[in-house]
Design an enzyme around this catalytic site. Structure first.
Site, PDB file in Angstrom:
ATOM      1  N   HIS A 177      39.076  41.413 -55.391  1.00 10.82           N
ATOM      2  CA  HIS A 177      40.257  41.613 -54.554  1.00 10.82           C
ATOM      3  C   HIS A 177      40.062  42.762 -53.549  1.00 10.82           C
ATOM      4  CE1 HIS A 177      43.321  39.075 -56.651  1.00 10.82           C
ATOM      5  NE2 HIS A 177      42.465  39.201 -57.657  1.00 10.82           N
ATOM      6  N   CYS A 190      40.344  35.299 -54.916  1.00 11.69           N
ATOM      7  CA  CYS A 190      40.639  34.951 -56.301  1.00 11.69           C
ATOM      8  C   CYS A 190      41.189  33.520 -56.375  1.00 11.69           C
ATOM      9  CB  CYS A 190      41.600  35.976 -56.900  1.00 11.69           C
ATOM     10  SG  CYS A 190      41.631  35.980 -58.714  1.00 11.69           S
ATOM     11  N   GLU A 239      41.838  43.396 -51.003  1.00  8.65           N
ATOM     12  CA  GLU A 239      43.154  43.905 -50.601  1.00  8.65           C
ATOM     13  C   GLU A 239      43.681  44.954 -51.578  1.00  8.65           C
ATOM     14  OE1 GLU A 239      44.425  40.747 -53.541  1.00  8.65           O
ATOM     15  OE2 GLU A 239      42.672  41.290 -52.337  1.00  8.65           O
TER      16      GLU A 239
END
Length: 226
Positions: free
Chosen positions: A195, A86, A197
């Site tokens: 994302h 990002c 994660e």
């Protein structure tokens, strides 16, 4: 494998990245402040999401000049893995580690949603563990509109540097060719707007980010096998 997660004033996904590395790879990731000038000890450097330096001027424009990013450029040149997520993707383009630029979403709205991605190149060091062609990863950005000119797009396609595309015919941000993530020519630097994660647990709505982190560890181990 030694991992670092950079911290800038305004980062807000750094702890998410640390926990993802711990949960998926059982490895400790060090939080590294933006004034750190030496990253020689690290094999993987994650440039996390957020709003580095408040996104003043434009997203990533100030962070690129930090000591930590200068050290990240040097680390990439020696072959370390670099993952920009990002705002991290925005910073990597500003720093010249990846081609292109991230512009305001074409609809001028901040978009936070789960999106389906196409794994365009499953043979990279970041994607080799994926066993399916489509994955679900969340997005949260207002400046995710990836842009390259026609010449660079052709080059990215010929070199198989496009790693992820938004699977929908209508991308959530207006990115050229629905691009969601690209790698450098060497293959050790990946930038992506979604994302991974935040896709490492069923509680988060998807576990499709796990394979990305496992791909990196497997690739690193293969490169260091005696």
């Amino acid at each position: 494998m030694n991992c670092a997660v950079l911290q800038f004033p305004g980062s807000n996904c750094d702890q998410d990245a640390v926990k993802a590395v711990a949960g998926t790879l059982s490895l400790k990731a060090d939080l590294v402040w933006h004034e750190t000038a030496d990253l020689n000890a690290y094999d993987l450097i994650i440039v996390p999401g957020g709003f580095s330096y408040g996104d003043y001027l434009r997203a990533g424009a100030i962070a690129r000049f930090s000591k930590a990013m200068q050290a990240t450029v040097a680390a990439a040149e020696r072959g370390a893995y670099v993952l920009g997520i990002c705002n991290g993707f925005q910073i990597l383009t500003e720093a010249g580690l990846l081609p292109g630029a991230l512009r305001r979403n074409d609809h001028r709205q901040f978009r936070c949603d789960m999106v389906e991605l196409e794994v365009v190149n499953g043979a990279t060091d970041f994607t080799r563990a994926y066993e399916k062609a489509r994955v679900t990863i969340p997005i949260a950005h207002g400046e995710g509109n990836y842009y390259v000119d026609d010449e660079m797009l052709k080059r990215l396609e010929e070199n198989q540097q496009i790693v992820f595309r938004y699977a929908s015919e209508q991308s959530p941000n207006g990115s050229v060719a629905n691009i969601a993530g690209v790698i450098n020519e060497r293959g050790n630097v990946l930038g992506m707007m979604p994302h991974p994660e935040r896709a490492v647990s069923e509680r988060l709505g998807s576990t499709d980010g796990i394979s990305l982190f496992r791909s990196i560890l497997t690739s690193w181990r293969d490169g260091h096998a005696s």
